[in-house]
Design a protein around this motif. Sequence first.
Motif, short mmCIF file in Angstrom:
data_model
loop_
_atom_site.label_atom_id
_atom_site.label_comp_id
_atom_site.label_asym_id
_atom_site.label_seq_id
_atom_site.Cartn_x
_atom_site.Cartn_y
_atom_site.Cartn_z
N HIS A 1 0.83 -1.29 -0.07
CA HIS A 1 -0.11 0.04 0.03
C HIS A 1 0.91 1.39 -0.05
O HIS A 1 1.95 1.30 0.76
CB HIS A 1 -0.90 -0.15 1.35
N ALA A 2 0.47 2.21 -0.62
CA ALA A 2 1.26 3.57 -0.77
C ALA A 2 0.42 4.65 -0.24
O ALA A 2 1.11 5.08 0.90
CB ALA A 2 1.25 4.07 -2.29
N LEU A 3 -0.70 5.09 -0.58
CA LEU A 3 -1.43 5.99 0.22
C LEU A 3 -2.89 5.76 -0.08
O LEU A 3 -3.16 5.17 -1.17
CB LEU A 3 -1.06 7.50 -0.08
N GLY A 4 -3.89 6.46 0.81
CA GLY A 4 -5.15 6.45 0.56
C GLY A 4 -5.81 5.22 1.03
O GLY A 4 -5.32 4.54 1.91
N ASP A 5 -7.11 4.91 0.77
CA ASP A 5 -7.79 4.01 1.18
C ASP A 5 -7.30 2.44 0.86
O ASP A 5 -6.75 2.51 0.09
CB ASP A 5 -9.30 4.05 0.96
N TYR A 6 -7.62 1.65 1.59
CA TYR A 6 -6.79 0.20 1.59
C TYR A 6 -7.80 -0.50 0.42
O TYR A 6 -7.17 -1.70 0.09
CB TYR A 6 -6.91 -0.53 2.79
N TYR A 7 -8.99 -0.08 0.02
CA TYR A 7 -9.79 -0.81 -0.81
C TYR A 7 -9.59 -0.70 -2.45
O TYR A 7 -10.16 -1.47 -3.12
CB TYR A 7 -11.27 -0.64 -0.47
N ALA A 8 -8.77 0.18 -2.67
CA ALA A 8 -8.55 0.37 -4.23
C ALA A 8 -7.28 0.07 -4.74
O ALA A 8 -6.26 0.52 -4.02
CB ALA A 8 -8.96 1.83 -4.68
N ALA A 9 -7.33 -0.57 -5.71
CA ALA A 9 -6.01 -1.09 -6.35
C ALA A 9 -4.98 0.12 -6.71
O ALA A 9 -4.02 -0.13 -6.46
CB ALA A 9 -6.29 -2.17 -7.51
N ARG A 10 -5.59 1.17 -7.12
CA ARG A 10 -4.73 2.33 -7.52
C ARG A 10 -3.98 2.74 -6.49
O ARG A 10 -2.90 3.44 -6.62
CB ARG A 10 -5.71 3.51 -8.15
N ASN A 11 -4.28 2.74 -5.32
CA ASN A 11 -3.44 3.17 -3.84
C ASN A 11 -2.29 2.21 -3.67
O ASN A 11 -1.72 2.41 -2.57
CB ASN A 11 -4.37 3.19 -2.77
N TYR A 12 -1.91 1.19 -4.46
CA TYR A 12 -0.98 0.14 -4.13
C TYR A 12 0.11 0.78 -5.12
O TYR A 12 -0.21 0.54 -6.26
CB TYR A 12 -1.44 -1.29 -4.16
N ASP A 13 1.32 0.46 -4.66
CA ASP A 13 2.49 0.98 -5.79
C ASP A 13 3.14 -0.27 -6.32
O ASP A 13 4.00 -0.08 -7.25
CB ASP A 13 3.23 2.16 -5.45
N TYR A 14 3.26 -1.33 -5.54
CA TYR A 14 3.99 -2.52 -5.77
C TYR A 14 3.34 -3.60 -5.72
O TYR A 14 2.44 -4.04 -4.86
CB TYR A 14 5.46 -2.80 -4.89
N TRP A 15 3.43 -4.48 -6.95
CA TRP A 15 2.62 -5.62 -7.01
C TRP A 15 3.29 -6.76 -7.29
O TRP A 15 4.33 -6.94 -8.07
CB TRP A 15 1.68 -5.64 -8.34
N GLY A 16 2.69 -8.12 -6.81
CA GLY A 16 3.31 -9.34 -7.07
C GLY A 16 2.81 -9.75 -8.51
O GLY A 16 1.99 -9.08 -9.09
N GLN A 17 3.73 -10.93 -9.14
CA GLN A 17 3.04 -11.36 -10.55
C GLN A 17 1.72 -12.30 -10.39
O GLN A 17 1.20 -12.57 -11.31
CB GLN A 17 4.07 -12.18 -10.93
N GLY A 18 1.36 -12.49 -9.02
CA GLY A 18 -0.03 -13.30 -9.02
C GLY A 18 0.40 -14.88 -9.05
O GLY A 18 1.06 -15.31 -9.36
N THR A 19 -0.52 -15.38 -8.46
CA THR A 19 -0.65 -16.84 -8.24
C THR A 19 -1.81 -17.38 -8.39
O THR A 19 -3.02 -16.94 -7.90
CB THR A 19 -0.07 -17.42 -6.85
N GLN A 20 -2.26 -18.34 -9.17
CA GLN A 20 -3.58 -18.71 -9.50
C GLN A 20 -3.92 -19.81 -8.37
O GLN A 20 -3.41 -20.75 -7.95
CB GLN A 20 -3.46 -19.79 -10.78
N VAL A 21 -5.31 -19.60 -8.19
CA VAL A 21 -6.09 -20.44 -7.13
C VAL A 21 -7.32 -20.93 -7.98
O VAL A 21 -8.01 -20.06 -8.60
CB VAL A 21 -6.58 -19.68 -6.15
N THR A 22 -7.58 -22.11 -8.09
CA THR A 22 -8.58 -22.82 -8.67
C THR A 22 -9.43 -23.73 -7.69
O THR A 22 -8.72 -24.50 -7.36
CB THR A 22 -8.12 -23.66 -10.01
N VAL A 23 -10.55 -23.34 -7.77
CA VAL A 23 -11.22 -24.39 -6.81
C VAL A 23 -12.29 -25.00 -7.21
O VAL A 23 -13.52 -24.41 -8.23
CB VAL A 23 -12.10 -23.35 -5.59
N SER A 24 -12.25 -26.45 -7.55
CA SER A 24 -13.30 -27.03 -8.47
C SER A 24 -14.65 -27.54 -7.22
O SER A 24 -14.21 -27.69 -6.19
CB SER A 24 -12.69 -28.40 -8.92
N SER A 25 -15.67 -27.54 -8.04
CA SER A 25 -16.75 -28.06 -7.28
C SER A 25 -16.95 -29.49 -7.25
O SER A 25 -16.35 -30.28 -7.73
CB SER A 25 -18.01 -27.49 -7.88
#
Length: 122
Positions: A98-122
């Motif tokens: 998080h950089a500044l501003g509220d915690y709920y908006a992605a635009r308020n974060y300045d560094y991101w990871g590459q992501g990890t896939q989570v798949t949940v089967s029914s």
Amino acid sequence: QVQLVESGGGLVQAGDSLRLACEASGRTVSGNAMGWFRQAPGKEREFVAVITWDGDTYYADSVKGRFTTSRDHAKDTTYLQMMSLKPEDTAVYYCAAHALGDYYAARNYDYWGQGTQVTVSS
């Protein structure tokens, strides 16, 4: 600069649990709130959870009571424990500093990871 690397995603069945980890390197993020977001195919990135530098946590209503975020300052690592997973939790999960501003908006974060896939089967 901060590098964030997520790990721990995978393919699970509904009702199972997973723990994601987000390790920081380059510069410490111990003074930042650390957030978790997710993005499902065809949908916008959405807030999941956040933990402040001193341990306060906030969650999206959709995961409240099932997901828990925590952090280990000594390891500069943030965790997302996910329980009672549902098919609608399927998404790529990202951690972010998080950089500044509220915690709920992605635009308020300045560094991101590459992501990890989570798949949940029914």
